[in-house]
Design a protein around this motif. Structure first.
Motif, PDB file in Angstrom:
ATOM      1  N   HIS A  13       0.822  -1.213   0.000  1.00 11.02           N
ATOM      2  CA  HIS A  13       0.000   0.000   0.000  1.00 11.02           C
ATOM      3  C   HIS A  13       0.848   1.252   0.000  1.00 11.02           C
ATOM      4  O   HIS A  13       0.476   2.252  -0.607  1.00 11.02           O
ATOM      5  CB  HIS A  13      -0.930   0.018   1.229  1.00 11.02           C
ATOM      6  CG  HIS A  13      -2.037  -0.985   1.128  1.00 11.02           C
ATOM      7  ND1 HIS A  13      -3.162  -0.764   0.362  1.00 11.02           N
ATOM      8  CD2 HIS A  13      -2.192  -2.206   1.689  1.00 11.02           C
ATOM      9  CE1 HIS A  13      -3.961  -1.813   0.459  1.00 11.02           C
ATOM     10  NE2 HIS A  13      -3.388  -2.713   1.261  1.00 11.02           N
ATOM     11  N   SER A  14       2.003   1.209   0.694  1.00  9.10           N
ATOM     12  CA  SER A  14       2.796   2.428   0.829  1.00  9.10           C
ATOM     13  C   SER A  14       4.067   2.392  -0.010  1.00  9.10           C
ATOM     14  O   SER A  14       4.983   3.153   0.253  1.00  9.10           O
ATOM     15  CB  SER A  14       3.149   2.632   2.294  1.00  9.10           C
ATOM     16  OG  SER A  14       3.928   1.542   2.737  1.00  9.10           O
ATOM     17  N   ARG A  15       4.134   1.510  -0.976  1.00  6.35           N
ATOM     18  CA  ARG A  15       5.359   1.423  -1.781  1.00  6.35           C
ATOM     19  C   ARG A  15       5.417   2.580  -2.769  1.00  6.35           C
ATOM     20  O   ARG A  15       4.419   2.977  -3.364  1.00  6.35           O
ATOM     21  CB  ARG A  15       5.403   0.105  -2.548  1.00  6.35           C
ATOM     22  CG  ARG A  15       5.663  -1.053  -1.632  1.00  6.35           C
ATOM     23  CD  ARG A  15       5.930  -2.287  -2.418  1.00  6.35           C
ATOM     24  NE  ARG A  15       6.162  -3.407  -1.501  1.00  6.35           N
ATOM     25  CZ  ARG A  15       6.257  -4.635  -1.873  1.00  6.35           C
ATOM     26  NH1 ARG A  15       6.147  -4.945  -3.153  1.00  6.35           N
ATOM     27  NH2 ARG A  15       6.462  -5.578  -0.995  1.00  6.35           N
ATOM     28  N   HIS A  16       6.648   3.071  -2.912  1.00  2.41           N
ATOM     29  CA  HIS A  16       6.858   4.175  -3.844  1.00  2.41           C
ATOM     30  C   HIS A  16       7.941   3.761  -4.832  1.00  2.41           C
ATOM     31  O   HIS A  16       9.028   3.361  -4.434  1.00  2.41           O
ATOM     32  CB  HIS A  16       7.302   5.429  -3.076  1.00  2.41           C
ATOM     33  CG  HIS A  16       7.686   6.552  -3.977  1.00  2.41           C
ATOM     34  ND1 HIS A  16       6.758   7.238  -4.722  1.00  2.41           N
ATOM     35  CD2 HIS A  16       8.890   7.095  -4.253  1.00  2.41           C
ATOM     36  CE1 HIS A  16       7.389   8.165  -5.429  1.00  2.41           C
ATOM     37  NE2 HIS A  16       8.687   8.094  -5.150  1.00  2.41           N
ATOM     38  N   PHE A  17       7.642   3.841  -6.104  1.00  2.00           N
ATOM     39  CA  PHE A  17       8.597   3.471  -7.143  1.00  2.00           C
ATOM     40  C   PHE A  17       9.060   4.722  -7.865  1.00  2.00           C
ATOM     41  O   PHE A  17       8.281   5.632  -8.121  1.00  2.00           O
ATOM     42  CB  PHE A  17       7.956   2.507  -8.153  1.00  2.00           C
ATOM     43  CG  PHE A  17       7.534   1.211  -7.524  1.00  2.00           C
ATOM     44  CD1 PHE A  17       8.459   0.229  -7.269  1.00  2.00           C
ATOM     45  CD2 PHE A  17       6.212   1.001  -7.174  1.00  2.00           C
ATOM     46  CE1 PHE A  17       8.080  -0.966  -6.684  1.00  2.00           C
ATOM     47  CE2 PHE A  17       5.835  -0.191  -6.586  1.00  2.00           C
ATOM     48  CZ  PHE A  17       6.765  -1.173  -6.338  1.00  2.00           C
ATOM     49  N   THR A  18      10.363   4.755  -8.187  1.00  5.67           N
ATOM     50  CA  THR A  18      10.888   5.897  -8.929  1.00  5.67           C
ATOM     51  C   THR A  18      10.565   5.731 -10.404  1.00  5.67           C
ATOM     52  O   THR A  18      10.676   4.639 -10.947  1.00  5.67           O
ATOM     53  CB  THR A  18      12.414   5.974  -8.784  1.00  5.67           C
ATOM     54  OG1 THR A  18      12.890   4.979  -7.941  1.00  5.67           O
ATOM     55  CG2 THR A  18      12.864   7.300  -8.281  1.00  5.67           C
ATOM     56  N   GLU A  25      17.335  11.405 -14.807  1.00  5.07           N
ATOM     57  CA  GLU A  25      17.856  12.686 -14.301  1.00  5.07           C
ATOM     58  C   GLU A  25      19.007  12.447 -13.320  1.00  5.07           C
ATOM     59  O   GLU A  25      20.033  13.131 -13.376  1.00  5.07           O
ATOM     60  CB  GLU A  25      16.732  13.469 -13.615  1.00  5.07           C
ATOM     61  CG  GLU A  25      15.730  14.066 -14.575  1.00  5.07           C
ATOM     62  CD  GLU A  25      14.595  14.766 -13.847  1.00  5.07           C
ATOM     63  OE1 GLU A  25      14.796  15.178 -12.679  1.00  5.07           O
ATOM     64  OE2 GLU A  25      13.524  14.888 -14.445  1.00  5.07           O
ATOM     65  N   GLU A  26      18.827  11.478 -12.398  1.00  8.78           N
ATOM     66  CA  GLU A  26      19.890  11.168 -11.433  1.00  8.78           C
ATOM     67  C   GLU A  26      21.148  10.672 -12.137  1.00  8.78           C
ATOM     68  O   GLU A  26      22.264  11.053 -11.775  1.00  8.78           O
ATOM     69  CB  GLU A  26      19.399  10.108 -10.440  1.00  8.78           C
ATOM     70  CG  GLU A  26      18.415  10.633  -9.423  1.00  8.78           C
ATOM     71  CD  GLU A  26      17.981   9.553  -8.458  1.00  8.78           C
ATOM     72  OE1 GLU A  26      18.749   8.582  -8.241  1.00  8.78           O
ATOM     73  OE2 GLU A  26      16.863   9.683  -7.923  1.00  8.78           O
ATOM     74  N   ARG A  27      20.973   9.821 -13.150  1.00  6.21           N
ATOM     75  CA  ARG A  27      22.126   9.298 -13.881  1.00  6.21           C
ATOM     76  C   ARG A  27      22.859  10.424 -14.590  1.00  6.21           C
ATOM     77  O   ARG A  27      24.096  10.493 -14.557  1.00  6.21           O
ATOM     78  CB  ARG A  27      21.668   8.242 -14.892  1.00  6.21           C
ATOM     79  CG  ARG A  27      22.821   7.504 -15.570  1.00  6.21           C
ATOM     80  CD  ARG A  27      22.347   6.479 -16.558  1.00  6.21           C
ATOM     81  NE  ARG A  27      21.504   7.016 -17.606  1.00  6.21           N
ATOM     82  CZ  ARG A  27      21.958   7.679 -18.698  1.00  6.21           C
ATOM     83  NH1 ARG A  27      23.239   7.865 -18.859  1.00  6.21           N
ATOM     84  NH2 ARG A  27      21.128   8.132 -19.601  1.00  6.21           N
TER      85      ARG A  27
END
Length: 153
Positions: A13-18, A25-27
């Motif tokens: 329920h509380s999982r967050h995926f990038t 952007e991070e790379r």
């Protein structure tokens, strides 16, 4: 709302995926940082790790132990300090016996039995003394009975 209060949140329920965009952007930011580092003259972290591993191997071969603090100045004998290798007591005493404990015990038993048969042990000598006393008594009794005459039947 603080942790542990209210209704529990179950798995998923509380999982967050990038998202892919955020990962890209991070790379790109990491690549930009790396490029700037190389322009300034710093080595990349992956290159420095490889070179450190290679240099540490060569340093270990050349240097045995680098003294820390006053360790190089003062000679300390610490009985709890780990030694380079364990030394067996047989080599320290100069004995190079290859026999196990059981083999040694068996040899000792055999040696004792041999001494018993030769009557060289204390126990064997005591036994012989007791037998000599018994023989004397029997001889005295036999002589006494012979002097008294034949025994009536």
């Amino acid at each position: 709302m603080g942790r542990g209060r209210g209704r529990p949140k179950y798995k998923g329920h509380s999982r967050h995926f990038t998202s892919r965009e955020e990962l890209e952007e991070e790379r790109k930011k990491d690549e930009e940082k790396e490029r700037k580092r190389q322009e300034r003259g710093y080595d990349s972290p992956t290159d420095s790790e490889d070179s450190e591993a290679e240099s540490s191997e060569s340093e270990d071969e050349n240097k045995e132990h680098k003294a820390k603090g006053v360790e190089g100045l003062i000679e300390v004998s610490n009985p709890n300090h780990a030694r380079k290798g364990q030394v067996k007591t047989a080599t320290v005493a100069g004995e190079t016996s290859q026999l196990t404990r059981r083999q040694k015990e068996e040899l000792a038993r055999q040696n004792y039995q041999r001494l018993q048969l030769e009557c060289k042990t204390d126990q064997a000598q005591k036994d012989l003394a007791r037998l000599a006393i018994i023989r004397k008594k029997r001889e005295e009794e036999a002589a006494k009975n012979a002097a008294a005459g034949p025994a009536p039947k």
